[in-house]
Design a protein around this motif. Structure first.
Motif, short mmCIF file in Angstrom:
data_model
loop_
_atom_site.label_atom_id
_atom_site.label_comp_id
_atom_site.label_asym_id
_atom_site.label_seq_id
_atom_site.Cartn_x
_atom_site.Cartn_y
_atom_site.Cartn_z
N SER A 72 -7.35 -11.95 -7.94
CA SER A 72 -7.59 -10.73 -7.16
C SER A 72 -6.34 -10.32 -6.39
CB SER A 72 -8.74 -10.96 -6.18
OG SER A 72 -8.35 -11.94 -5.21
N GLU A 73 -6.35 -9.07 -5.92
CA GLU A 73 -5.21 -8.57 -5.13
C GLU A 73 -4.98 -9.42 -3.89
OE1 GLU A 73 -5.50 -4.41 -4.27
OE2 GLU A 73 -5.08 -3.83 -6.33
N ASP A 74 -6.06 -9.86 -3.24
CA ASP A 74 -5.95 -10.71 -2.05
C ASP A 74 -5.19 -12.00 -2.38
OD1 ASP A 74 -7.35 -8.86 -0.64
OD2 ASP A 74 -9.21 -10.00 -0.51
N LYS A 75 -5.60 -12.63 -3.50
CA LYS A 75 -4.96 -13.89 -3.92
C LYS A 75 -3.50 -13.65 -4.30
CE LYS A 75 -8.56 -16.74 -3.72
NZ LYS A 75 -8.60 -17.81 -2.73
N GLN A 76 -3.24 -12.52 -4.96
CA GLN A 76 -1.86 -12.22 -5.36
C GLN A 76 -0.99 -11.96 -4.14
OE1 GLN A 76 -1.30 -9.57 -8.73
NE2 GLN A 76 -3.28 -10.17 -9.57
N LYS A 77 -1.57 -11.34 -3.09
CA LYS A 77 -0.82 -11.10 -1.86
C LYS A 77 -0.50 -12.44 -1.18
CE LYS A 77 -0.93 -8.57 2.52
NZ LYS A 77 -0.27 -9.68 3.24
N LYS A 133 -10.65 -2.22 -7.41
CA LYS A 133 -9.30 -2.48 -6.91
C LYS A 133 -8.53 -3.46 -7.77
CE LYS A 133 -9.11 -3.86 -2.83
NZ LYS A 133 -9.08 -4.29 -1.46
N ASP A 134 -9.21 -4.44 -8.33
CA ASP A 134 -8.47 -5.46 -9.06
C ASP A 134 -9.34 -6.09 -10.14
OD1 ASP A 134 -10.15 -7.29 -7.74
OD2 ASP A 134 -8.70 -7.62 -6.14
N SER A 135 -8.76 -7.08 -10.81
CA SER A 135 -9.41 -7.73 -11.94
C SER A 135 -10.73 -8.41 -11.55
CB SER A 135 -8.45 -8.76 -12.53
OG SER A 135 -8.97 -9.33 -13.68
N ASN A 139 -11.55 -16.79 -10.27
CA ASN A 139 -10.52 -16.16 -9.44
C ASN A 139 -9.77 -17.21 -8.62
OD1 ASN A 139 -9.20 -13.87 -8.12
ND2 ASN A 139 -10.46 -14.36 -6.35
N ASP A 176 -12.76 -7.52 -8.98
CA ASP A 176 -13.74 -6.45 -8.75
C ASP A 176 -14.22 -5.87 -10.07
OD1 ASP A 176 -13.44 -6.76 -6.02
OD2 ASP A 176 -12.13 -5.04 -5.76
#
Length: 201
Positions: free
Chosen positions: A126-131, A24-26, A71, A28
């Protein structure tokens, strides 16, 4: 022999590229890449003292700590840069500037260790952190300070737990030393942001 090892490296690279395709993201992708690296090949150095590129020098738990720490560190710097410009409270702005400096330095140290161990680190949070960053960035100026301070209190508690675990359980001496050295700084950050939170009530 060289040809054979080159072919093996190409096969591993192809496999890791394919396994990253579904990631999904960097973060992962970094975890996936590290998972396919051979942990038994890094112990042997060639006659020039150069470590082989196909292996990884640490076990999977140590590599996971390095990825998670990188991350979190990148995310801390990214959100702090937003806080430096968006926060209204000067103490919050000063705290954010400290985050950029301290976490930036720790990120550089971790990258240097990862390079010597052939650990792949994420290229971006990660996508979670970016969100989380996007959600925080959308806050109005009046709501931003409280949201950022709350996020920093929560985030630093989790980071302390992760670094305490690494300081106790990392098998790699360099990563263990990095965790031990960085822990007091993170604990200092938590104490400071908790004091700022108390003063904002």
């Amino acid at each position: 022999m060289k040809k054979l090892s080159l072919m093996a490296m190409m096969a591993i690279a192809a496999l890791s590229f394919q396994s990253c395709g579904g990631a999904k993201d960097s973060k992962d992708a970094a975890d996936s890449t590290n998972a396919v690296k051979d942990t038994s090949t890094m112990a042997v150095k060639d006659t020039a003292g150069v470590t082989g590129a196909k292996g990884i020098a640490v076990d999977k738990d140590d590599a996971k700590f390095a990825v998670d720490a990188a991350n979190g560190g990148m995310a801390e710097v990214a959100v702090a840069k937003v806080a430096e410009t968006k926060a209204l409270n000067q103490k919050v702005k000063d705290f954010a500037a400290m985050m950029v400096a301290d976490h930036g330095k720790a990120n550089d140290e971790l990258m240097a260790i990862a390079k010597t161990k052939n650990i792949t680190l994420p290229a971006a949070p990660s996508e979670d952190k970016q969100k989380e960053l996007a959600d925080l960035s959308k806050k109005s100026a009046s709501d931003f300070d409280k949201a950022y301070v709350d996020a920093m209190v929560d985030g630093h508690k989790k980071t302390i737990s992760m670094f305490e675990d690494a300081a106790k359980n990392c098998k790699d001496a360099d990563l263990k030393a990095f965790a031990e050295k960085t822990l007091p700084t993170i604990k200092g950050h938590l104490a400071e942001i908790e004091a700022i939170k108390k003063g904002m009530k």
